[in-house]
Every structure is written in structure tokens, then in C-alpha cells.
Design a protein around this motif. Sequence first.
Motif, PDB file in Angstrom:
ATOM      1  N   ASP A  11     -35.981  61.197   5.607  1.00 44.07           N
ATOM      2  CA  ASP A  11     -35.087  59.912   5.171  1.00 44.07           C
ATOM      3  C   ASP A  11     -34.373  59.413   6.011  1.00 44.07           C
ATOM      4  O   ASP A  11     -33.553  60.016   6.083  1.00 44.07           O
ATOM      5  CB  ASP A  11     -35.294  59.692   3.598  1.00 44.07           C
ATOM      6  CG  ASP A  11     -36.437  59.845   3.484  1.00 44.07           C
ATOM      7  OD1 ASP A  11     -37.819  59.659   3.703  1.00 44.07           O
ATOM      8  OD2 ASP A  11     -36.797  60.118   1.638  1.00 44.07           O
ATOM      9  N   TYR A  13     -31.460  57.179   5.467  1.00 39.95           N
ATOM     10  CA  TYR A  13     -30.562  56.098   4.154  1.00 39.95           C
ATOM     11  C   TYR A  13     -29.729  55.266   4.901  1.00 39.95           C
ATOM     12  O   TYR A  13     -28.479  55.615   5.444  1.00 39.95           O
ATOM     13  CB  TYR A  13     -29.692  56.139   3.314  1.00 39.95           C
ATOM     14  CG  TYR A  13     -30.791  58.218   3.349  1.00 39.95           C
ATOM     15  CD1 TYR A  13     -31.693  57.456   1.890  1.00 39.95           C
ATOM     16  CD2 TYR A  13     -30.315  59.037   3.254  1.00 39.95           C
ATOM     17  CE1 TYR A  13     -32.077  58.476   1.433  1.00 39.95           C
ATOM     18  CE2 TYR A  13     -30.852  60.200   2.018  1.00 39.95           C
ATOM     19  CZ  TYR A  13     -31.962  60.139   1.771  1.00 39.95           C
ATOM     20  OH  TYR A  13     -33.276  60.752   0.827  1.00 39.95           O
ATOM     21  N   THR A  31     -21.990  51.291  -0.055  1.00 39.29           N
ATOM     22  CA  THR A  31     -22.906  52.584  -0.196  1.00 39.29           C
ATOM     23  C   THR A  31     -23.506  52.398   0.759  1.00 39.29           C
ATOM     24  O   THR A  31     -24.423  52.229   0.916  1.00 39.29           O
ATOM     25  CB  THR A  31     -23.101  52.735  -1.976  1.00 39.29           C
ATOM     26  OG1 THR A  31     -23.550  54.343  -1.917  1.00 39.29           O
ATOM     27  CG2 THR A  31     -24.579  51.846  -2.743  1.00 39.29           C
ATOM     28  N   TRP A  32     -24.889  54.034   0.458  1.00 41.81           N
ATOM     29  CA  TRP A  32     -25.927  54.071   1.483  1.00 41.81           C
ATOM     30  C   TRP A  32     -27.552  53.879   0.260  1.00 41.81           C
ATOM     31  O   TRP A  32     -27.134  53.639  -1.048  1.00 41.81           O
ATOM     32  CB  TRP A  32     -26.616  55.702   1.988  1.00 41.81           C
ATOM     33  CG  TRP A  32     -25.122  55.830   2.716  1.00 41.81           C
ATOM     34  CD1 TRP A  32     -25.244  55.768   4.216  1.00 41.81           C
ATOM     35  CD2 TRP A  32     -23.894  56.307   2.814  1.00 41.81           C
ATOM     36  NE1 TRP A  32     -24.585  55.730   5.322  1.00 41.81           N
ATOM     37  CE2 TRP A  32     -23.511  56.174   4.366  1.00 41.81           C
ATOM     38  CE3 TRP A  32     -22.955  56.482   1.647  1.00 41.81           C
ATOM     39  CZ2 TRP A  32     -22.437  56.874   4.156  1.00 41.81           C
ATOM     40  CZ3 TRP A  32     -21.791  56.650   1.764  1.00 41.81           C
ATOM     41  CH2 TRP A  32     -21.015  56.329   4.029  1.00 41.81           C
ATOM     42  N   ASP A  33     -27.973  52.829   1.273  1.00 38.44           N
ATOM     43  CA  ASP A  33     -29.521  52.631  -0.176  1.00 38.44           C
ATOM     44  C   ASP A  33     -30.557  54.386  -0.152  1.00 38.44           C
ATOM     45  O   ASP A  33     -31.329  53.854   0.886  1.00 38.44           O
ATOM     46  CB  ASP A  33     -30.149  51.496   0.661  1.00 38.44           C
ATOM     47  CG  ASP A  33     -31.179  51.267   0.037  1.00 38.44           C
ATOM     48  OD1 ASP A  33     -31.600  51.746  -1.309  1.00 38.44           O
ATOM     49  OD2 ASP A  33     -31.333  49.926   0.472  1.00 38.44           O
ATOM     50  N   TYR A  34     -30.059  54.718  -0.894  1.00 38.76           N
ATOM     51  CA  TYR A  34     -31.251  55.872  -1.488  1.00 38.76           C
ATOM     52  C   TYR A  34     -32.848  55.383  -1.626  1.00 38.76           C
ATOM     53  O   TYR A  34     -33.584  56.239  -2.052  1.00 38.76           O
ATOM     54  CB  TYR A  34     -30.297  56.864  -2.188  1.00 38.76           C
ATOM     55  CG  TYR A  34     -29.153  57.515  -1.536  1.00 38.76           C
ATOM     56  CD1 TYR A  34     -29.053  58.145  -1.058  1.00 38.76           C
ATOM     57  CD2 TYR A  34     -27.195  57.163  -2.202  1.00 38.76           C
ATOM     58  CE1 TYR A  34     -27.827  58.816  -0.011  1.00 38.76           C
ATOM     59  CE2 TYR A  34     -26.355  57.681  -1.186  1.00 38.76           C
ATOM     60  CZ  TYR A  34     -26.923  58.591  -0.510  1.00 38.76           C
ATOM     61  OH  TYR A  34     -25.406  59.162   0.436  1.00 38.76           O
ATOM     62  N   ASP A  35     -32.367  54.602  -2.377  1.00 39.15           N
ATOM     63  CA  ASP A  35     -33.345  53.813  -3.235  1.00 39.15           C
ATOM     64  C   ASP A  35     -34.287  53.798  -1.914  1.00 39.15           C
ATOM     65  O   ASP A  35     -35.820  53.042  -2.465  1.00 39.15           O
ATOM     66  CB  ASP A  35     -33.722  52.772  -4.133  1.00 39.15           C
ATOM     67  CG  ASP A  35     -32.146  53.235  -5.322  1.00 39.15           C
ATOM     68  OD1 ASP A  35     -32.550  54.454  -5.677  1.00 39.15           O
ATOM     69  OD2 ASP A  35     -31.739  52.901  -6.145  1.00 39.15           O
ATOM     70  N   ASN A  36     -34.262  53.167  -1.038  1.00 35.56           N
ATOM     71  CA  ASN A  36     -35.740  52.721  -0.083  1.00 35.56           C
ATOM     72  C   ASN A  36     -35.465  53.267   1.640  1.00 35.56           C
ATOM     73  O   ASN A  36     -34.444  52.631   2.066  1.00 35.56           O
ATOM     74  CB  ASN A  36     -35.440  51.023   0.431  1.00 35.56           C
ATOM     75  CG  ASN A  36     -35.630  50.323  -1.051  1.00 35.56           C
ATOM     76  OD1 ASN A  36     -36.307  49.830  -1.588  1.00 35.56           O
ATOM     77  ND2 ASN A  36     -34.212  49.446  -1.806  1.00 35.56           N
ATOM     78  N   PRO A  37     -36.309  54.355   1.461  1.00 40.27           N
ATOM     79  CA  PRO A  37     -35.129  55.211   2.647  1.00 40.27           C
ATOM     80  C   PRO A  37     -36.200  54.814   4.091  1.00 40.27           C
ATOM     81  O   PRO A  37     -37.839  54.751   2.930  1.00 40.27           O
ATOM     82  CB  PRO A  37     -35.213  56.734   2.202  1.00 40.27           C
ATOM     83  CG  PRO A  37     -35.699  56.840   0.769  1.00 40.27           C
ATOM     84  CD  PRO A  37     -35.853  55.496   0.533  1.00 40.27           C
ATOM     85  N   SER A  86     -33.401  64.610   1.884  1.00 40.60           N
ATOM     86  CA  SER A  86     -35.097  64.530   2.218  1.00 40.60           C
ATOM     87  C   SER A  86     -35.421  66.030   3.279  1.00 40.60           C
ATOM     88  O   SER A  86     -37.297  65.339   3.750  1.00 40.60           O
ATOM     89  CB  SER A  86     -35.685  63.679   1.467  1.00 40.60           C
ATOM     90  OG  SER A  86     -36.610  63.943   0.957  1.00 40.60           O
ATOM     91  N   THR A 102     -31.475  69.998  -5.046  1.00 36.42           N
ATOM     92  CA  THR A 102     -31.636  68.896  -4.508  1.00 36.42           C
ATOM     93  C   THR A 102     -31.228  69.163  -3.139  1.00 36.42           C
ATOM     94  O   THR A 102     -30.940  70.137  -2.517  1.00 36.42           O
ATOM     95  CB  THR A 102     -30.758  67.943  -4.737  1.00 36.42           C
ATOM     96  OG1 THR A 102     -29.119  68.423  -4.751  1.00 36.42           O
ATOM     97  CG2 THR A 102     -30.462  67.538  -6.561  1.00 36.42           C
TER      98      THR A 102
END
Length: 135
Positions: A11, A13, A31-37, A86, A102
Motif C-alpha cells: 500500500d 499512502y 498527515t498521510w492518508d492511511y484510509d485510502n491507500p 501493509s 500490525t
Amino acid sequence: MAMKRYEMRADIYKFVLGEQDPDTGSFPDSTWDYDNPRNVRATGGSVRTWQSIEKFLRVDQGSYANESWIQLFMPFRPDLDDRVGSIKNKAGEIIYANEDGTATVFNVRGVFPQVDVNGKTIDYHVVCARVQIQP
């Protein structure tokens, strides 16, 4: 000696700038967009044995850093402010994980185009370092 490359997915980010503070000029909500990789296919592996690069920054003060580096080859060119995480093998299992299980997140530290004999870019060599404070 060439590194053995393994098939995997990762993924990407993107870094997203927040609103600028008019008083300081800073971007405190960035910040980094962890919700939309962006999920990309890749090959690669560890640059060295996992968790093997150690540095004593100030021995007199006891400062210590343990860096983990990986290298990936992918058809997508990430930006230097992107993060990678990921990272999974062909079976869908996370390859690099933190102690709590994680997925480990890495900063992109270098992106180098790989070209064929005709000068056409075939993929990008992406060198990444583990983020010291995991999100």
C-alpha cells in the motif's frame, strides 16, 4: 550478487497537506492518508537482514538507533513524501510486522527508474526506511 526478488503487494499512502495556519505559516493538520491507500504489485525484500542496521548516534549520551531498510521494485513511481505499508506476500500474509502484529510502515527514501536496453523504464527501485514512530 543479485538480490532474490519475491512477488508481493504494498500500500502507498499519499501525504496530504492540511490547512495552513495564517499566523505561523505551518500546516499542522498535514498527515498521510492511511484510509485510502493505493495498492500496487511489487517485488523486493530486505536490504539487509531485518533489523540489522544499528547506529550509535552519540555514544557519550547513549543515543541509539536501529534502522530497518527494504527495497521494492514496482511499476508505480511513488513520491519521496509517500509512505509504504501493509506489504504482503503472494499468499496475502503481512511480511513486515511490528511486535504488536500490525503492519510496519516505511518512509520512501529514494526512487530510481530501472530501464531496459532500449532506455524504456520498466519499473522503479524504491528504497524505504522504517518509520521510527509507527502510526
